[in-house]
Motif scaffolding. Structure first.
Motif, mmCIF file in Angstrom:
data_model
loop_
_atom_site.group_PDB
_atom_site.id
_atom_site.type_symbol
_atom_site.label_atom_id
_atom_site.label_comp_id
_atom_site.label_asym_id
_atom_site.label_seq_id
_atom_site.Cartn_x
_atom_site.Cartn_y
_atom_site.Cartn_z
ATOM 1 N N CYS A 1 47.989 56.727 47.222
ATOM 2 C CA CYS A 1 47.595 55.674 46.560
ATOM 3 C C CYS A 1 46.991 55.471 44.754
ATOM 4 O O CYS A 1 46.261 56.093 44.824
ATOM 5 C CB CYS A 1 46.440 54.969 47.486
ATOM 6 S SG CYS A 1 45.518 53.319 46.805
ATOM 7 N N ALA B 1 44.916 53.480 43.316
ATOM 8 C CA ALA B 1 44.025 52.465 43.483
ATOM 9 C C ALA B 1 42.322 52.842 43.101
ATOM 10 O O ALA B 1 41.678 52.012 42.584
ATOM 11 C CB ALA B 1 43.729 51.156 44.521
ATOM 12 N N CYS B 2 42.462 53.932 43.054
ATOM 13 C CA CYS B 2 40.870 54.429 42.499
ATOM 14 C C CYS B 2 41.057 56.048 42.366
ATOM 15 O O CYS B 2 42.275 56.816 42.900
ATOM 16 C CB CYS B 2 40.536 54.199 43.213
ATOM 17 S SG CYS B 2 39.357 55.040 45.244
ATOM 18 N N CYS C 1 40.343 58.547 44.153
ATOM 19 C CA CYS C 1 40.406 59.165 45.612
ATOM 20 C C CYS C 1 42.181 60.062 45.275
ATOM 21 O O CYS C 1 42.473 61.027 46.155
ATOM 22 C CB CYS C 1 39.669 58.371 46.813
ATOM 23 S SG CYS C 1 38.231 59.052 46.957
ATOM 24 N N LEU C 2 42.441 58.959 44.392
ATOM 25 C CA LEU C 2 44.313 59.058 44.628
ATOM 26 C C LEU C 2 45.141 59.919 46.037
ATOM 27 O O LEU C 2 45.411 60.735 46.596
ATOM 28 C CB LEU C 2 44.368 60.065 43.540
ATOM 29 C CG LEU C 2 44.513 59.388 42.269
ATOM 30 C CD1 LEU C 2 44.733 60.966 41.295
ATOM 31 C CD2 LEU C 2 45.796 58.717 41.969
ATOM 32 N N CYS C 3 44.611 59.131 47.170
ATOM 33 C CA CYS C 3 44.710 59.417 48.357
ATOM 34 C C CYS C 3 46.516 59.491 48.792
ATOM 35 O O CYS C 3 46.607 58.807 48.355
ATOM 36 C CB CYS C 3 44.503 58.409 49.825
ATOM 37 S SG CYS C 3 42.237 58.420 49.262
ATOM 38 N N ILE D 1 48.502 57.643 52.415
ATOM 39 C CA ILE D 1 49.205 56.702 53.094
ATOM 40 C C ILE D 1 50.613 56.492 53.441
ATOM 41 O O ILE D 1 51.448 56.672 52.371
ATOM 42 C CB ILE D 1 48.208 55.778 51.523
ATOM 43 C CG1 ILE D 1 47.425 56.304 50.847
ATOM 44 C CG2 ILE D 1 48.521 53.865 51.795
ATOM 45 C CD1 ILE D 1 46.169 55.728 51.820
ATOM 46 N N ALA E 1 45.875 52.955 54.071
ATOM 47 C CA ALA E 1 45.245 52.617 52.821
ATOM 48 C C ALA E 1 43.610 51.923 53.051
ATOM 49 O O ALA E 1 43.322 51.080 54.218
ATOM 50 C CB ALA E 1 45.759 52.465 51.666
ATOM 51 N N CYS E 2 42.162 51.859 52.463
ATOM 52 C CA CYS E 2 41.507 50.887 52.703
ATOM 53 C C CYS E 2 41.822 49.686 51.789
ATOM 54 O O CYS E 2 43.052 48.765 51.573
ATOM 55 C CB CYS E 2 40.181 51.844 51.563
ATOM 56 S SG CYS E 2 40.524 51.207 49.872
ATOM 57 N N LYS F 1 40.747 48.179 49.581
ATOM 58 C CA LYS F 1 40.990 48.271 48.576
ATOM 59 C C LYS F 1 42.666 48.706 47.538
ATOM 60 O O LYS F 1 42.763 47.795 47.046
ATOM 61 C CB LYS F 1 40.486 49.111 47.330
ATOM 62 C CG LYS F 1 40.182 49.007 45.673
ATOM 63 C CD LYS F 1 38.981 50.119 45.279
ATOM 64 C CE LYS F 1 39.576 49.909 43.962
ATOM 65 N NZ LYS F 1 38.257 51.021 43.312
ATOM 66 N N GLY F 2 42.904 49.679 48.390
ATOM 67 C CA GLY F 2 44.517 49.845 48.290
ATOM 68 C C GLY F 2 45.116 49.347 48.878
ATOM 69 O O GLY F 2 46.369 48.690 48.485
ATOM 70 N N PRO G 1 36.549 53.423 48.827
ATOM 71 C CA PRO G 1 35.890 53.894 50.100
ATOM 72 C C PRO G 1 36.451 54.468 50.750
ATOM 73 O O PRO G 1 35.689 54.729 51.510
ATOM 74 C CB PRO G 1 36.956 52.224 50.279
ATOM 75 C CG PRO G 1 36.738 51.368 49.106
ATOM 76 C CD PRO G 1 37.207 52.090 48.008
ATOM 77 N N ARG G 2 37.621 55.559 49.952
ATOM 78 C CA ARG G 2 37.463 56.356 52.004
ATOM 79 C C ARG G 2 37.115 58.022 51.498
ATOM 80 O O ARG G 2 37.118 58.969 51.838
ATOM 81 C CB ARG G 2 38.821 56.814 51.742
ATOM 82 C CG ARG G 2 39.871 55.496 52.446
ATOM 83 C CD ARG G 2 41.602 55.974 52.210
ATOM 84 N NE ARG G 2 41.430 56.464 54.177
ATOM 85 C CZ ARG G 2 42.509 57.436 53.401
ATOM 86 N NH1 ARG G 2 43.954 57.468 52.625
ATOM 87 N NH2 ARG G 2 42.512 57.949 54.223
#
Ligand code: SF4
Lengths: 413, 105
Positions: free
Chosen positions: A8, A10-11, A13-15, A18, A33-34, A36-37, A152-153
């Motif tokens: 992701c 979107a922030c 954190c680059l999770c 996903i 994904a949260c 936001k993502g 968020p995560r």
């Protein structure tokens, strides 16, 4: 139908866990994904929110948009390149080379966000760590940041809830989380943080000064003495420094660093800046490698100079730039209108996958693919770890890397 | 009444941005119950915030733990009609001085 894992973007954190399913070129499900993502990627499928190539508001093809962009940039006497915090490391390298080729000023949002902290981490003057090393910590402090909304995560994937020694039901607490903030945010309240230190807006420096006095053994205000007690119980602390701290200190971290120095007598303290855009730390890293500076550089005359006068804010206020190339950034949504009004009459060339207030104000818009979903590359997470991005979905749009490469070719002397 | 506005990041910035109607949740300020009483308005009513940069109208919410004299507003282009940036400083996103007036409902 295709299914797979993606990162992701979107922030910062680059999770990277996903799970996405694509059917007939559209996302049918997205797991982990949260909010936001999820909004970011599902929003990318709404054509009304996406960019097409535009010149003076009229839709054109790629060649025409590139020719118009190259024309504006080649005629500019004092071009400014801004952004790239929402661009891959590969795009950033292209953008930096382009700025150098143009003899342009180059800056990104870190000049009014977390650039100072990242600079000090890159130069080795501010101790930092990766998310993996957080497992050694016994104290986690969010200072002037509210990841619940911005990243968020962050808590569940990288800090408190992901900590190997965190036990929700355990009788003994091995890791404590504290928040210092002016507002009882979702992170500070609702039973998330174990300790919340509420300070008045703009009071961070007074609070820090009191902690330093407390370390020296002098009597101090009650909240600072409570904070100090918490620190004294810790051996290994990670401070997630948010924009609230940066803005309260007006980017002058000298007192904060003095506090860290004093704390060094009995504990290890590491700072991770809570970056927003997914690759802002990567931009600082890329530019630092290329020039020795993290932002605010000027390539005029073939040399590299650096100074506050080369920040976007000062350049705009002083009407110093006569053409802006904006890559993956939306200053028209995030900066004071009282500053932006100085851009009246200055042509803007903007690369962005989304329509934004900035693309609306631009003479030339280059609609690009969404990195992470539609194109790949690499990016640097907020803790300095490099993450590989693999596209999950096909698009006929070119990536920012491809567009910047072509722009470079057109502008090559 | 004079207020200092402090901006904060709200998740709607991202979750609503990608919807058709943009940022409906941007036009709000959170104030202490004492300041609401002093202004003679109730939560849900409208407040006009003005300074030398401009003027905006926002909905009011009560935030019991907000200190008197301050107001919390989400970061958005709306509040940026009131923000400034002095030479060599960061923008005043965390200390925007405004005059607050209740609007007739
Ligand atoms: S925390 Fe950030 S990177 Fe992770 S899913 Fe949410 S928006 Fe995406």
């Amino acid at each position: 139908m295709s299914a797979g894992e993606m990162v992701c973007t979107a922030c910062s954190c680059l999770c990277d866990d996903i799970e996405i399913e694509i059917e007939n070129g559209r996302i049918v499900s997205m797991e982990k994904a949260c909010r936001k993502g999820t909004a970011f990627f599902f929003g990318s499928e709404n054509e009304r929110l996406r960019t097409v190539h535009l010149v003076d508001g009229k839709q054109v093809d790629t060649d025409q948009a590139l020719a118009a962009a190259a024309g504006l940039l080649s005629r500019a006497r004092r071009p400014l390149v801004f952004g790239m915090d929402n661009a891959s490391l590969e795009a950033q390298r292209q953008g930096i080379e382009l700025a150098r080729m143009l003899g342009a000023v180059l800056d990104d949002s870190s000049s009014f966000c977390q650039g100072k902290l990242t600079h000090d981490i890159l130069t080795g003057t501010l101790p930092s760590c990766t998310f993996d090393q957080i497992h050694d910590s016994d104290l986690i402090i969010y200072w002037g940041s509210n990841p619940h909304n911005a990243q968020p995560r962050h808590l569940s994937r990288f800090s408190l809830y992901a900590h190997r020694k965190y036990h929700e039901m355990g009788a003994t607490r091995y890791v404590t989380m504290a928040v210092v903030d002016v507002r009882e945010s979702e992170t500070a309240g609702a039973g998330v943080a174990h300790r919340f230190f509420r300070i008045l807006p703009g009071e961070d420096s007074n609070f820090i000064a009191a902690i330093i006095e407390g370390i020296k053994g002098n009597p101090v205000r009650k909240d600072a003495s409570g904070f100090l007690k918490l620190l004294k119980q810790s051996r290994h602390c990670v401070i997630f420094a948010g924009l609230g701290l940066t803005y309260s200190l007006d980017n002058d971290f000298s007192l904060f660093y003095e506090m860290l120095k004093h704390l060094g007598g009995w504990m290890k303290t590491f700072v991770i800046p809570m970056s927003g855009h997914y690759n802002v730390r990567g931009f600082n890293y890329s530019l630092y490698n290329a020039t020795g500076c993290v932002n605010k550089v000027n390539f005029a005359g073939g040399a590299v100079s650096h100074g506050d006068e080369f920040s976007l804010l000062e350049q705009v206020k002083n009407r110093a730039a006569d053409c802006l190339l904006i890559v993956g950034a939306d200053p028209f949504s995030s900066l004071p209108i009282s500053v932006l009004k100085h851009l009246d009459g200055v042509p803007l060339v903007t690369l962005d996958p989304f329509r934004t207030a900035t693309t609306e104000a631009s003479s030339v818009v280059l609609g690009v693919s969404l990195t992470g979903l539609e194109s790949g590359g690499t990016a640097m997470r907020m803790d300095g770890t490099t993450v590989t991005l693999m596209p999950a979905k096909w698009t006929d749009k070119q990536s920012d890397v491809q567009i910047l490469e072509r722009l470079k070719e057109l502008l090559r002397p | 009444m004079k207020l200092t506005i402090v901006t904060y990041r709200d998740i709607f910035l991202w979750s609503e941005r990608y919807k058709e109607n943009g940022q409906p949740a941007a036009a709000l300020v959170r104030l202490s119950p004492k300041d609401l009483a002093d202004l003679g308005i109730a939560a849900g009513e409208k407040l006009k915030l003005t300074n030398e940069e401009g003027s905006i109208v926002v909905d009011v919410l009560a935030e019991p733990k907000c200190p008197s004299g301050y107001g919390y507003m989400p970061v958005s282009p709306l509040v940026n009609r009131l923000t400034t940036c002095r030479h060599g400083k960061l923008p005043n996103f965390k200390h925007i001085e405004v005059k607050a007036e209740a609007l007739e409902s």
